[in-house]
Each structure stands twice: as structure tokens, then as C-alpha cells.
Design an enzyme around this catalytic site. Structure first.
Site, PDB file in Angstrom:
ATOM      1  CB  SER A   1      -0.903  -0.090   1.329  1.00 20.56           C
ATOM      2  OG  SER A   1      -0.126  -0.077   2.468  1.00 20.56           O
TER       3      SER A   1
ATOM      4  CG  ASP B   1      -2.453  -7.628   4.528  1.00 23.89           C
ATOM      5  OD1 ASP B   1      -2.062  -8.552   4.309  1.00 23.89           O
ATOM      6  OD2 ASP B   1      -1.734  -6.736   4.397  1.00 23.89           O
TER       7      ASP B   1
END
Ligand SMILES: *[C@@H]1O[C@H](CO)[C@@H](O)[C@H](O)[C@H]1NC(C)=O
Ligand SMILES: *[C@@H]1O[C@H](CO)[C@@H](O)[C@H](O)[C@H]1NC(C)=O
Ligand SMILES: *[C@@H]1O[C@H](CO)[C@@H](O)[C@H](O)[C@H]1NC(C)=O
Ligand SMILES: *[C@@H]1O[C@H](CO)[C@@H](O)[C@H](O)[C@H]1NC(C)=O
Ligand SMILES: *[C@@H]1O[C@H](CO)[C@@H](O)[C@H](O)[C@H]1NC(C)=O
Ligand SMILES: *[C@@H]1O[C@H](CO)[C@@H](O)[C@H](O)[C@H]1NC(C)=O
Ligand SMILES: *[C@@H]1O[C@H](CO)[C@@H](O)[C@H](O)[C@H]1NC(C)=O
Length: 914
Positions: free
Chosen positions: A541, A660
Site C-alpha cells: 500500500s 491482511d
């Protein structure tokens, strides 16, 4: 003749000799000037060296201090400047650091003493003012100095710079400071000073910078401040100053930076400030200021770059000129009572990319092109109507308005009544008024308000019906889409439902809870221009950099390049942090959104990195061997991570799914306390209501297992991933938590075969060889392995809920020591039964269970709500756990009796989303 010639040669030689001598003599004089010539000062330097405990690396013996020591400057053989800023002390010096600088009195020519960031606990000695009269610069920033500022400081009349910020100074600002007429910089910020601002300060006519921010000063800002005509920077923020802003501030025509924020200032902003033509930064936030902004406050050729008026009570319209200040890059007027419409365009459509925050005001009307110049906007909490133009969709927070096709908007009722109060018509969210009511009667007539109510009710009713129909339609569409998608792509689908529907631009974000606003410049400085040396890793990310903020605080900065990473990812992370804060979640310290294509999030630095990197670390000794975390620490980490997940699953409404969970998402602080990271994937738990509604509509239904097994937006998915982490802690094979290939599947099957509730010794076959555990600890390892196994159940509905996992990890011995034959009795007598049951229930059902299942399910309901971490009532628990709860376990009990411990992992879930 010959004689004459030889005389000439001799004369020439003599001349040469003379020249040479002169040369060396001059050199010697020069050297003497550079070298320390005063024996008293030489002794004083060594005295200082030992009283402060300085290291010989900085101040070595047997060499000349003037030429060789760090931070010493001399002139004419005398010390003129001593700079020990940021020096480290010797080990001995560190043991009892003190403000021991007595020998400074013996430097008769000392001009500058800088000890910033060097610990000097104690108070500033009274004799400083009597003896150090030659001083021009005194810098004691961040020295941990306490006590009061001595009055005698006022005797140092040659001082040009006095820095005392970031200490623990108490008492008042001494009025004798007014005698320091040469002073250019006075910085007393970040102390504990009280009392009012002494008016004597205003005789410091040459002062260019005055900073007394972050103290506890009271009283008002004296009008005399206007006489500091050279002042470029005035910072009085974060005190307890009251009453109004004096008009005399407007006389400071050199002023560049004015910060009066976070005080108790009231009244209106004086018009006279318009004289501040050089002002670049004007910060008045967090006061009690009110009234309208004077129209002429910001004259046209303004050089303002930052205007912050947030969190006051300003009302009325915003002066038009505010929208077109050419160099503006931050305009924050949020949390006020400003109203009016946005202007249609600005003179500078192509001005600098800027940040605009006008949230929580009463702006209305349509969004206009004025928004084009801002690269990031927060318009939430207003009454804007109409559609959202393209340019306003990027980096814009739009929630709680009256906009069309944007989520989280105000109700029709709120919008209609706001516009109605102002005699305006609302666009009704773009829908035609189905009942076609006549426009509000032009002339008031009897019963008009009555009729208005009826019309409103009709409109609301109609809109409600429409909304209901749309909702149903959407639901059906959504379900069909998901099913067809699944058929196309196999198991791996619908995995990220939140991404399938384009996320609405109106994410609801409360910026005030997102930490500090950093400038890009600050971040550049913190990371050395994002130097590769500071890169921690390329995360999925964004890139993570380590950095040091100005105050010395280490941080981790995530750089999100919007050209390669979707905007929604960081928006959803921001949204998450704006709503959630918990000791088990990595703290967000701030953000920087001012750049168009790069966004930055700033987190607290975690000294021990993440679990994947710290399970093994290089030994300090030479043999290069790896040292692994001991069992106690591993258990602590498992419990910490479980607490974090349990919070997300059970204490948040709606329940949140991390999505995650893997070793690299489990961050560890200096004490190995867990802070969960990697929060870009978090989404709300996809709740089970959909299934019920589909059943109701008699749509063809895929099996429960299929739909839940493939979705990652359910809590059970986190549980599965957490199981892999637990198994990693037991086996030392941490990387498996991040992989999902077939090799891993095989490994998983083999490993699970070695976990049996009946045989403790089996677990030693898979135990991390670097773990040294005795028999007692082995039971804990065994228990964790059993918990891991339950989490890795192939059927999501059979995985235990997170709060039970937490309970089990907190009491690992109970997992293995409970008498298995008496499980039935246990389950009916204590809450422990419910979590025990949820670990064994799925693969070790006895026929007894079936017999007692009615009784068990009722007690379990009670037990569930008695847990500290449940935080919710039993009814909510059952909605969110997708099957680990009592109602579905009862169904399970009667349906299947499955004594076989091993279930092949047929549908191991997809893990790696990259
Ligand atoms: C300053 O120098 C004098 C003369 O050498 C000495 O007696 C005295 O102790 C010194 N003072 C300090 C504080 O070192
Ligand atoms: C202060 O500075 C002036 C000018 O630089 C100088 O003449 C004077 O001697 C200084 N005062 C002291 C006490 O050093
Ligand atoms: C310095 O200031 C103090 C207090 O303001 C005063 O009592 C003292 O006489 C002054 N000392 C000198 C040397 O000027
Ligand atoms: C103030 O600044 C002016 C101009 O730089 C200078 O001439 C004057 O001496 C200064 N005043 C003091 C008291 O230092
Ligand atoms: C805005 O005005 C209303 C009514 O005039 C008042 O109740 C409210 O507190 C004000 N809000 C702010 C932020 O000043
Ligand atoms: C902007 O222009 C539209 C029509 O072009 C007009 O209806 C609206 O009132 C204008 N808004 C402002 C604030 O002037
Ligand atoms: C900005 O606008 C001015 C005219 O207002 C124009 O001359 C200039 O080229 C524009 N700059 C950019 C980068 O478009």
C-alpha cells in the site's frame, strides 16, 4: 672590483634572509592568534570537560582546543564560542548529569554558548546574568532545565538570541528581559511559564522573532505588541490568553508568521489586520473568535500561504478574495458557522495546488469550479446540493451534505428544512417531486404551513418508498453480480466486495482525529528527501520510510504514490483511523495530503519492526548465529494480536475485518507489545443478513460454505490467517503466514497431522528447533497448536470467534488440561465451556454433546456475554460470527458427529492479494 661584486651578493643574501625571517614571524603571530593562549581558559575548558562528562572523541586531550576540539571557536587566543549541542556524555557523565558549568565564568570573551539537546537538569544559575556579560547567544533548547528564569538575565545586554524553549521552566516571564535591547530572537516556547506577557518586552524594538507558545500564559495580548515593528514571527499559540485580538497587531508590517491559535481569544478579527502585507501564515484556530470576517481583511495583493481559522464561531460569508489568494496552499476554516455559496470561478484557476477544509460549516448551493485549484478538499458537514463535478471527486470528502449520488448524506428532511429556512428551494437530490407539489405559495395564506407539512410528508413517504425499492433492487443486482463473478473466476471471487462497487467519494473522515497535519517540507527533512537509505520496504500500500521529526521523534512515513496505488486504499485507511483507536492498533501520528499524486501517512515508529523480521535476529556476537524469540514472548505476541483482532471483530460496530493478517502486519514496540498495522484492507464485516434475505426471496443459493469460504470480508477469514500466524509461532516457519502456494498447502496438511488433542508428544515433531521448552511450556505450545488448528478449519463457520481464541491463549493450559471426558459437565457449568467447545466442537464431537445440546446452547448464551472482551451482547455476537456462536453450533451438533481429527484443507483460502 671583485670586492664590489661580493658585497652585492652578500647584500642580496641578507635581503633574502630578512624576507624569510619576516615571513615566518608573521606566520607565528597568526598561529598564536589561533591557538589558545590563556592558561586560565585552558584550565576552565578541562574543568568544563569533566563537570559535563564530555568524551575525548569530541574534546581530546593533548591537542590545542581552539584548532581541534569540536564546537570551540577562538579569537585572539581566547574562547569566543562553545557549542556542545547534541553531544553525548561519557558513561560516567551520564550517570549523574547536572547543570555544572561554573567554569564558564573564566571565559572573558565568550560570545556564544549553545548546549541545546544536551541534558542540563537543574536551574539556570543566577550568576549567568552577572558574569557572562559578553554573551550574545545563549541556546539552552531541550536541555531539561527547570526552575525560574533568573531576573539577572536582564543584565546580558549584548544578547541577540535567547533560546530557552522545550524545558520545564516555571514562574513568570521576567520583565527584566525588556532590557535586552539588542535581542533579535526570544524563544521561551514549550515551558510551564505562567502569568501575563510583560509589557516591558515591547521595548525590544529590534526583535524579529517572539515565541512564547505552549506555556500557560494568561491575560490578554497587550496592545503594546504593535511597537515591535521589526517583528517577523509572533507565536503565542497554546496558552490561555483571553479577550480579543488587539488592532495594534496590524502595525507589525514586517510580520510574516502570526500564530495565535489554541487560546481563549474571543471577539471578532479586527479589520486593521489588513495592513499585514507581508503575512504568509495566519493561524487563529481553536479560539472563541466570532462574528463575520471583515471584507477587506485580506487585501488583494496578499502573499498569504496558510490561513487557519478552524474551530471558532465565525459566521457570515467568506470574503470573495479568500478564494483567489495566489500563493495560498492551506485554507482551513472548518468547524465554524460560515455560510453562503461557493463563488463560480476564481482569478487563479491554475494557482498552487492547495488544501481546502471548509467542513462543518453551513455552506450550501452547488459545487463550483473554485474547487479546481485545490488538490484536496474536505467539504463534509455542509449543505451542498446537486451533482459532484469531476474535478471535485478527487481527494474530496463529501459526506454529510445534500449531494446527489454520494453516500452518507443528510436526510431529505434536514436538507429541505435548511433550504426552506433560508427561503431557497432544495433540488430534492435530483429526483422529480413525484407528487408534483406546487411551489411554495407565493403569497402567504392560511394553513400554508399545514399544507407544507402535508407536502413534506408526501415527499418523504414517496422518497422512502423509492429508496426501499432501490435498496431491494441493488441487493438483488449485487447478489447476482457476485454469483456470476464467482462462476467466472472460480473460488477467488467477490473476495473484495468493497472494491467491486466503486467506493463513493464521500468517505466520512474526521480530520481532527487523524493526528497532525505535516507539510511536505517537514517530511522531506525528516527522511532526508526520502533517501533510499531510509527506505524500510516497499509495502503493497505504499513505500515505508523511517524518519526523524524536528523534535527528534522517530517515525515511519508511508509514501503512497497515487499513480500506482488506488486512492481508495489510503482513503479507507484514513477513514479507519478517523474512527478507530486502540492500544493494539499502530498509532497514526499525522498525515500530509497536500501533494496531488503523493499522499503521506505518519505512524509511530516501532522499534522491533514486525513479527516476520523479529522472530529471528542476528546475535550480537561474532558467530553470526540466529537468536529466536523465546516462548514467553511468542505467547505474549499471540495474545496481543488476538486482542487487537478481537477488538476489531467484537467491539467495533459494524465489526471490522482486517483482511491482511500475517506476520508482517503484526508490529512490535520496544517491549514487544503488539500493534496491528497494514490497515489498508480493513473493511466492514459482510454480515449474514444477506443470506437470510436471499432465502426469503427464494433466489438460488449457493452453499453457505461456498459463499463464506471465498469471501475475505468476514471475520472468519481473519481467524484463518491468524491460525497461520499461530502455527508460525509454534513451528518457527513464519513465512507461511504470507504465502498460499501449493507447497504451503502440503506443508500445512502435514503439520496439522501432528496436532492432536490426544497426544502431546506429537507436537514436538513440528516444534521450532530453536525453541527450548520444558515440559510445562510444551503444554502451552501444544495448546497454541490446537488453537491454530481450530482456526485453520476449512469451513469458516467452524472456526472459533476471535474472543474465544483470545480467551484460550490467555489460559493455554485449560485448553489441554480440561478433563476431556467431563466436557459435557463443564459446558453446562461454566463459561469456559463455550470457548473450549468451539475449539474441539468441530472435530471432536461426542455423542454426549448431542444429548445435552439444548442445555448447552442456553448456558453458552450466558457465558458468551460474560467475557470481558465480548463487549457486545449475545445477539450481536451471533450475527457477526458467521457460525461460531451458539445457534449454529446447535445445528451442527445435531447434524454431524465427526470424531475424525483430520480434515484435509480442501478450500484453503486465497491469501496473497498482491
Ligand atoms: C577561574 O580561574 C581562577 C584562576 O585560575 C580559578 O582560581 C578559579 O577556580 C576558576 N573558576 C572556576 C569556576 O573554574
Ligand atoms: C557589548 O557589545 C559592544 C559592541 O559590540 C561592546 O563594545 C561591549 O564591550 C559589549 N559589552 C560587553 C559587556 O562585552
Ligand atoms: C544584574 O541584575 C540583578 C537583578 O536584576 C541586579 O541586582 C544586579 O545588580 C545586576 N548585576 C550587574 C553586575 O549588573
Ligand atoms: C537595532 O538595530 C539597528 C539597525 O540594525 C541598530 O542600528 C541598533 O543599534 C540596534 N539597537 C540595539 C539596541 O541593538
Ligand atoms: C453556530 O450557530 C448556532 C446558532 O446560531 C450555534 O448554536 C452554534 O453553536 C454555532 N456553532 C459554532 C461552531 O459556532
Ligand atoms: C454560479 O452560476 C450559476 C449559473 O451559471 C448561478 O445560478 C449561480 O447563482 C452562480 N453562483 C454564484 C455563487 O454566483
Ligand atoms: C496560469 O495562468 C496564467 C494567466 O492567468 C498563465 O499565463 C499561465 O501560463 C498559467 N500557468 C499554468 C501553469 O498554466
Amino acid at each position: 672590483m671583485v670586492d664590489q661584486r661580493s658585497i652585492g651578493v652578500v647584500a642580496l643574501l641578507y635581503l633574502l634572509l630578512l624576507l624569510l625571517f619576516e615571513f615566518t614571524f608573521e606566520q607565528q603571530v597568526q598561529l598564536q592568534q589561533q591557538r589558545l593562549s590563556s592558561g586560565i581558559e585552558f584550565a576552565a575548558l578541562f574543568e568544563l570537560r569533566s563537570s559535563l562528562g564530555l568524551r575525548s572523541r569530541d574534546w581530546p586531550r593533548k591537542v590545542d582546543p581552539c584548532t581541534t576540539w569540536n564546537g570551540i571557536r577562538c579569537e585572539n587566543g581566547s574562547v569566543t564560542s562553545i557549542n556542545i549541542s547534541g553531544f553525548r556524555r561519557t558513561r560516567v557523565g551520564r550517570q549523574n548529569p547536572q547543570f555544572a558549568v561554573d567554569s564558564l565564568v573564566n571565559f572573558t570573551r565568550l560570545v556564544s554558548f549553545n548546549a541545546s539537546k544536551f541534558l542540563l537538569p537543574g536551574s539556570i544559575p543566577e550568576w549567568f546574568g552577572q558574569r557572562l556579560v559578553t554573551l550574545q547567544v545563549l541556546d539552552l533548547r531541550s536541555c531539561n532545565v527547570s526552575g525560574v528564569i533568573p531576573l539577572s538575565i536582564g543584565n546580558l545586554t549584548n544578547l541577540t538570541s535567547l533560546y530557552l524553549s522545550d524545558n520545564r521552566l516555571t514562574g513568570q516571564v521576567p520583565s527584566t528581559l525588556g532590557r535586552l535591547l539588542s535581542l533579535l530572537v526570544l524563544d521561551l516556547s514549550k515551558n510551564l511559564l505562567t502569568g501575563s506577557i510583560p509589557s516591558s518586552l515591547f521595548s525590544l524594538r529590534n526583535l524579529t522573532s517572539l515565541d512564547i507558545s505552549s506555556n500557560s500564559l494568561t491575560g490578554s495580548i497587550p496592545p503594546g505588541v504593535g511597537s515591535l515593528s521589526m517583528l517577523q514571527s509572533l507565536n503565542l499559540s497554546s496558552n490561555r490568553l483571553s479577550s480579543s485580538i488587539p488592532a495594534q497587531l496590524g502595525d507589525l508590517d514586517s510580520l510574516v508568521d502570526l500564530d495565535l491559535s489554541s487560546n481563549g481569544l474571543s471577539g471578532s478579527v479586527p479589520l486593521d489586520l489588513r495592513g499585514l502585507r507581508n503575512l504568509r501564515r495566519m493561524v487563529f484556530g481553536n479560539n472563541g473568535l466570532r462574528g463575520a470576517l471583515p471584507v477587506g481583511l485580506f487585501p488583494a495583493p496578499s502573499r498569504l500561504q496558510v490561513i487557519v481559522l478552524r474551530n471558532n464561531s465565525f459566521n457570515g460569508n467568506v470574503p470573495a478574495v479568500l478564494w483567489s489568494i495566489p500563493e495560498l496552499n492551506l485554507l482551513d476554516i472548518s468547524h465554524n458557522n460560515f455560510t453562503g455559496q461557493l463563488p463560480n470561478s476564481t482569478l487563479n484557476d491554475n494557482a498552487t495546488a492547495a488544501v481546502l477544509n471548509i467542513s462543518q460549516n453551513k455552506f450550501y448551493g452547488g459545487l463550483t469550479t473554485v474547487l479546481r485549484r485545490f488538490s484536496s478538499t474536505d467539504l463534509s458537514g455542509n449543505y451542498f446540493e446537486g451533482t459532484v463535478p469531476d474535478y471535485a471527486q478527487v481527494n474530496a470528502f463529501l459526506s454529510t451534505n445534500c449531494l446527489q449520488n454520494v453516500s452518507n448524506q443528510r436526510t431529505l428532511m434536514q436538507c429541505v428544512s435548511f433550504y426552506d429556512e433560508r427561503g431557497l428551494s432544495f433540488d430534492n437530490f435530483g429526483r422529480p417531486n413525484s407528487t408534483e407539489p406546487p411551489a411554495p405559495a407565493p403569497a402567504p395564506e392560511r394553513g400554508s404551513s399545514n399544507r407544507r407539512t402535508i407536502i413534506l410528508a408526501a415527499v418523504l413517504g414517496g422518497a422512502g418508498l423509492v429508496a426501499l425499492l432501490i435498496l431491494l433492487l441493488l441487493l438483488v443486482l449485487c447478489l447476482c453480480k457476485r454469483r456470476s463473478a464467482r462462476n467466472h473466476r472460480g473460488v477467488d471471487v467477490g473476495a473484495v466486495p468493497a472494491r467491486e462497487t466503486p467506493p463513493s467519494p464521500g468517505v466520512e473522515i474526521n480530520f481532527s482525529s487523524l493526528g497532525d497535519l505535516f507539510t511536505y517540507q517537514q517530511l522531506l527533512e525528516a527522511t532526508g528527501d526520502f533517501n533510499d537509505a531510509n527506505l524500510i520496504k516497499h509495502g503493497h500500500s505504499g513505500d515505508l520510510f523511517r524518519g526523524i521529526l524536528e523534535g527528534g521523534l522517530p517515525v515511519v512515513i508511508k509514501r503512497i504514490d497515487l499513480q500506482s496505488i488506488k486512492k481508495e486504499a489510503y482513503l479507507s485507511e484514513l477513514e479507519f483511523f478517523s474512527k478507530v483507536s486502540h492500544p493494539r492498533i499502530v498509532p497514526l501520528l499525522g498525515h500530509c495530503l497536500e501533494r496531488e499524486n503523493e499522499k503521506f501517512l505518519v505512524y509511530k515508529y516501532m522499534p522491533n519492526g514486525d513479527l516476520s523480521s523479529s522472530l529471528y535476529r542476528k546475535n550480537n556476537s561474532e558467530d553470526d548465529s540466529l537468536q529466536s524469540l523465546d516462548w514467553i514472548t511468542r505467547l505474549k505476541i499471540a495474545i496481543g494480536a488476538a486482542e487487537g483482532l478481537s477488538y476489531l471483530h467484537h467491539e467495533c460496530t459494524p465489526p471490522l475485518v482486517h483482511r491482511d493478517v500475517q506476520a508482517s502486519s503484526i508490529l512490535l514496540d520496544d517491549k514487544f507489545e503488539v500493534r496491528l498495522g497494514s490497515l489498508t484492507e480493513v473493511c466492514a464485516h459482510e454480515d449474514g443478513h444477506q443470506n437470510r434475505i436471499t432465502r426469503l426471496l427464494r433466489l438460488p443459493q449457493s452453499s453457505e460454505q461456498g459463499s463464506l469460504g471465498s469471501s475475505t470480508a468476514i471475520c472468519a477469514y481473519d481467524v484463518y490467517c491468524f491460525g497461520k500466524v499461530l502455527l508460525g509461532l509454534v513451528t518457527g516457519k513464519m513465512h507461511i503466514s504470507a504465502s498460499s502456494d501449493t507447497q504451503m498447502k502440503e506443508w500445512l496438511e502435514q503439520t496439522l497431522l501432528c496436532i492432536s488433542i490426544y497426544e502431546k508428544e506429537l507436537v514436538t515433531k513440528i516444534l521450532d528447533p530453536s525453541l527450548l521448552v520444558d515440559d510445562d511450556l510444551l503444554e502451552e505450545v501444544w495448546a497454541m497448536a490446537i488453537v491454530a488448528r481450530s482456526c485453520l478449519n476449512s469451513k469458516p463457520s467452524r472456526r472459533p470467534p476471535m474472543r474465544y481464541i483470545l480467551k484460550a491463549l490467555e489460559n493455554p493450559l485449560r485448553v489441554v488440561r480440561e478433563d476431556t471426558s467431563s466436557s459435557a459437565r463443564l459446558r453446562t457449568t461454566s463459561s469456559r465451556g463455550s470457548w473450549n467447545a468451539s475449539f474441539f466442537g468441530s472435530w471432536r464431537q461426542s455423542s454426549l454433546d448431542v444429548a445435552v445440546n439444548t442445555a448447552a446452547s442456553t448456558t453458552r448464551a450466558e457465558g458468551g456475554s460474560s467475557f470481558k472482551h465480548s463487549g457486545t451482547t449475545g445477539s450481536q455476537g451471533s450475527a457477526q460470527n458467521g457460525g461460531g456462536d451458539h445457534s449454529s453450533s446447535r445445528r451442527r451438533h445435531s447434524r454431524e458427529i465427526c470424531p475424525e481429527p483430520h480434515e484435509p484443507q480442501q478450500d484453503i483460502e486465497r491469501q496473497d492479494r498482491d
